[in-house]
Design a protein around this motif. Structure first.
Motif, PDB file in Angstrom:
ATOM      1  N   HIS A  37       0.814  -1.219   0.000  1.00  0.00           N
ATOM      2  CA  HIS A  37       0.000   0.000   0.000  1.00  0.00           C
ATOM      3  C   HIS A  37       0.851   1.274   0.000  1.00  0.00           C
ATOM      4  O   HIS A  37       0.352   2.354  -0.306  1.00  0.00           O
ATOM      5  CB  HIS A  37      -0.945   0.012   1.211  1.00  0.00           C
ATOM      6  CG  HIS A  37      -0.251  -0.029   2.529  1.00  0.00           C
ATOM      7  ND1 HIS A  37       0.141  -1.207   3.125  1.00  0.00           N
ATOM      8  CD2 HIS A  37       0.153   0.965   3.366  1.00  0.00           C
ATOM      9  CE1 HIS A  37       0.738  -0.945   4.280  1.00  0.00           C
ATOM     10  NE2 HIS A  37       0.760   0.367   4.447  1.00  0.00           N
ATOM     11  N   VAL A  40       1.036   1.886  -3.839  1.00  0.00           N
ATOM     12  CA  VAL A  40      -0.231   2.090  -4.555  1.00  0.00           C
ATOM     13  C   VAL A  40      -1.123   2.930  -3.665  1.00  0.00           C
ATOM     14  O   VAL A  40      -1.287   2.642  -2.481  1.00  0.00           O
ATOM     15  CB  VAL A  40      -0.903   0.730  -4.874  1.00  0.00           C
ATOM     16  CG1 VAL A  40      -2.230   0.952  -5.583  1.00  0.00           C
ATOM     17  CG2 VAL A  40       0.015  -0.128  -5.724  1.00  0.00           C
ATOM     18  N   GLU A  41      -1.710   3.982  -4.211  1.00  0.00           N
ATOM     19  CA  GLU A  41      -2.447   4.946  -3.399  1.00  0.00           C
ATOM     20  C   GLU A  41      -3.645   4.339  -2.678  1.00  0.00           C
ATOM     21  O   GLU A  41      -3.928   4.690  -1.535  1.00  0.00           O
ATOM     22  CB  GLU A  41      -2.906   6.112  -4.283  1.00  0.00           C
ATOM     23  CG  GLU A  41      -1.773   7.026  -4.722  1.00  0.00           C
ATOM     24  CD  GLU A  41      -2.274   8.217  -5.499  1.00  0.00           C
ATOM     25  OE1 GLU A  41      -3.356   8.115  -6.124  1.00  0.00           O
ATOM     26  OE2 GLU A  41      -1.588   9.248  -5.477  1.00  0.00           O
ATOM     27  N   ASP A  42      -4.356   3.446  -3.314  1.00  0.00           N
ATOM     28  CA  ASP A  42      -5.539   2.824  -2.723  1.00  0.00           C
ATOM     29  C   ASP A  42      -5.098   1.714  -1.776  1.00  0.00           C
ATOM     30  O   ASP A  42      -4.707   0.632  -2.203  1.00  0.00           O
ATOM     31  CB  ASP A  42      -6.432   2.263  -3.835  1.00  0.00           C
ATOM     32  CG  ASP A  42      -7.699   1.600  -3.293  1.00  0.00           C
ATOM     33  OD1 ASP A  42      -7.903   1.598  -2.068  1.00  0.00           O
ATOM     34  OD2 ASP A  42      -8.481   1.095  -4.113  1.00  0.00           O
ATOM     35  N   GLU A  43      -5.145   1.988  -0.447  1.00  0.00           N
ATOM     36  CA  GLU A  43      -4.592   1.029   0.515  1.00  0.00           C
ATOM     37  C   GLU A  43      -5.264  -0.327   0.432  1.00  0.00           C
ATOM     38  O   GLU A  43      -4.595  -1.364   0.397  1.00  0.00           O
ATOM     39  CB  GLU A  43      -4.718   1.579   1.941  1.00  0.00           C
ATOM     40  CG  GLU A  43      -4.170   0.630   2.994  1.00  0.00           C
ATOM     41  CD  GLU A  43      -4.127   1.243   4.380  1.00  0.00           C
ATOM     42  OE1 GLU A  43      -4.564   0.559   5.325  1.00  0.00           O
ATOM     43  OE2 GLU A  43      -3.673   2.398   4.509  1.00  0.00           O
ATOM     44  N   ARG A  44      -6.579  -0.360   0.387  1.00  0.00           N
ATOM     45  CA  ARG A  44      -7.269  -1.647   0.332  1.00  0.00           C
ATOM     46  C   ARG A  44      -7.112  -2.296  -1.044  1.00  0.00           C
ATOM     47  O   ARG A  44      -6.868  -3.489  -1.157  1.00  0.00           O
ATOM     48  CB  ARG A  44      -8.757  -1.468   0.672  1.00  0.00           C
ATOM     49  CG  ARG A  44      -9.488  -2.794   0.867  1.00  0.00           C
ATOM     50  CD  ARG A  44     -10.884  -2.585   1.393  1.00  0.00           C
ATOM     51  NE  ARG A  44     -11.533  -3.856   1.649  1.00  0.00           N
ATOM     52  CZ  ARG A  44     -11.415  -4.562   2.755  1.00  0.00           C
ATOM     53  NH1 ARG A  44     -10.641  -4.121   3.726  1.00  0.00           N
ATOM     54  NH2 ARG A  44     -12.036  -5.711   2.914  1.00  0.00           N
ATOM     55  N   GLY A  45      -7.223  -1.486  -2.108  1.00  0.00           N
ATOM     56  CA  GLY A  45      -7.091  -2.013  -3.453  1.00  0.00           C
ATOM     57  C   GLY A  45      -5.681  -2.463  -3.780  1.00  0.00           C
ATOM     58  O   GLY A  45      -5.470  -3.213  -4.738  1.00  0.00           O
ATOM     59  N   ALA A  46      -4.711  -2.011  -2.982  1.00  0.00           N
ATOM     60  CA  ALA A  46      -3.314  -2.386  -3.237  1.00  0.00           C
ATOM     61  C   ALA A  46      -3.102  -3.887  -3.172  1.00  0.00           C
ATOM     62  O   ALA A  46      -2.185  -4.416  -3.802  1.00  0.00           O
ATOM     63  CB  ALA A  46      -2.395  -1.697  -2.232  1.00  0.00           C
ATOM     64  N   PHE A  52      -2.424  -1.342 -11.885  1.00  0.00           N
ATOM     65  CA  PHE A  52      -2.773   0.063 -11.752  1.00  0.00           C
ATOM     66  C   PHE A  52      -1.978   0.874 -12.766  1.00  0.00           C
ATOM     67  O   PHE A  52      -0.929   0.434 -13.233  1.00  0.00           O
ATOM     68  CB  PHE A  52      -2.438   0.583 -10.346  1.00  0.00           C
ATOM     69  CG  PHE A  52      -3.297   0.020  -9.254  1.00  0.00           C
ATOM     70  CD1 PHE A  52      -4.407   0.701  -8.792  1.00  0.00           C
ATOM     71  CD2 PHE A  52      -2.986  -1.198  -8.663  1.00  0.00           C
ATOM     72  CE1 PHE A  52      -5.197   0.178  -7.780  1.00  0.00           C
ATOM     73  CE2 PHE A  52      -3.764  -1.728  -7.654  1.00  0.00           C
ATOM     74  CZ  PHE A  52      -4.881  -1.030  -7.206  1.00  0.00           C
ATOM     75  N   ARG A  54       0.096   4.489 -13.290  1.00  0.00           N
ATOM     76  CA  ARG A  54       0.726   5.558 -12.518  1.00  0.00           C
ATOM     77  C   ARG A  54       1.767   6.257 -13.388  1.00  0.00           C
ATOM     78  O   ARG A  54       2.732   5.625 -13.834  1.00  0.00           O
ATOM     79  CB  ARG A  54       1.384   4.970 -11.270  1.00  0.00           C
ATOM     80  CG  ARG A  54       2.035   5.986 -10.340  1.00  0.00           C
ATOM     81  CD  ARG A  54       1.002   6.855  -9.665  1.00  0.00           C
ATOM     82  NE  ARG A  54       1.595   7.671  -8.611  1.00  0.00           N
ATOM     83  CZ  ARG A  54       0.989   8.695  -8.039  1.00  0.00           C
ATOM     84  NH1 ARG A  54      -0.247   9.021  -8.418  1.00  0.00           N
ATOM     85  NH2 ARG A  54       1.579   9.394  -7.098  1.00  0.00           N
TER      86      ARG A  54
END
Length: 249
Positions: A37, A40-46, A52, A54
């Motif tokens: 996380h 990747v900005e989305d902690e749960r989606g990481a 992703f 970027r």
């Protein structure tokens, strides 16, 4: 849910028979340790198994990263170069395996170099060296490398990367253009193919997403000409004056 729990769930899924992309203890332990996380900005989606975007690059899905790392087969005695640092995640996992001081990473896009450096420092891997370089030229100052991971596709292994391999080293890369295979390449250029894959092509100078003024490359010129040749049909072809060209009696 705690990130550590999410990481364990992610790796458990990658070890499952339906995927099986993580098989070794070294890769499993390392991926469980790295806080994805932070990259990747989305902690749960990481911790979801998806890619992703970027800064114009694709952040690999965990299953793809696991597949590359298993093919690389790095250990604590190896020096490692990552070509295509991206956001720094795979470099962090390799730092867990080989040690921070044994891992260098390069990327042709300066903005991604800054991004990877910041992410690695925030995640606790500031000892990984990340530099802005053309990946096709490698990082000769720290060669030879026991392992080189190229996270972009090329029709053939870059000569400089093969030259920077240790005698028993291995280069892992997507090999091919439209149809790609994940390959393990030795110093002599002999490739073992491990199955199909799909990666973005390796960039050359001028193709970076953050380039201020972008010049067309020789590859693009060739592809443009090929498309133009295929497009010329019927009335688009140059007119032939049949009267002037007909055989005279």
């Amino acid at each position: 849910m705690e990130p550590a729990v999410l990481r364990d769930d992610m790796v458990d899924s990658l070890e499952h028979e339906s995927k099986g992309c993580v098989q070794s203890t070294a890769v499993s332990v390392a991926m469980r340790a790295v806080p994805r996380h932070e990259f990747v900005e989305d902690e749960r989606g990481a911790y979801a198994d998806r890619a992703f975007e970027r800064f114009g690059t694709r952040v690999l899905a965990p299953s793809t990263a696991g597949r590359l790392l298993e093919a690389l087969d790095a250990d604590e005695a190896h020096s490692v170069l990552v070509v295509g640092a991206g956001v720094g995640y795979t470099a962090a996992v390799l730092a867990e395996i080989a040690g921070e001081s044994s891992v260098q990473a390069i990327d042709i896009t300066r903005r991604l170099v800054y991004e990877a450096r910041g992410n690695l420092a925030r995640a606790g891997y500031e000892g990984v060296l990340v530099d802005c370089r053309d990946g096709a030229n490698g990082f000769p100052e720290y060669a030879p490398y026991d392992r080189i991971l190229l996270e972009a596709a090329a029709v053939r292994p870059p000569r400089a990367l093969l030259d920077q391999l240790a005698p028993d080293g291995r280069l892992v890369m997507p090999l091919g253009a439209h149809e790609q295979t994940l390959a393990v390449v030795d110093r002599d250029g002999q490739a073992e193919r491990l199955g199909s894959c799909a990666f973005s092509p390796m960039l050359v100078e001028g193709e970076q997403a953050d380039t201020v003024e972008r010049n067309r490359t020789r590859r693009e010129d060739r592809e443009h000409a090929e498309r133009a040749a295929q497009r010329r049909k019927g009335w688009e072809l140059d007119w032939i004056d049949w009267d002037d060209n007909a055989p005279r009696r």
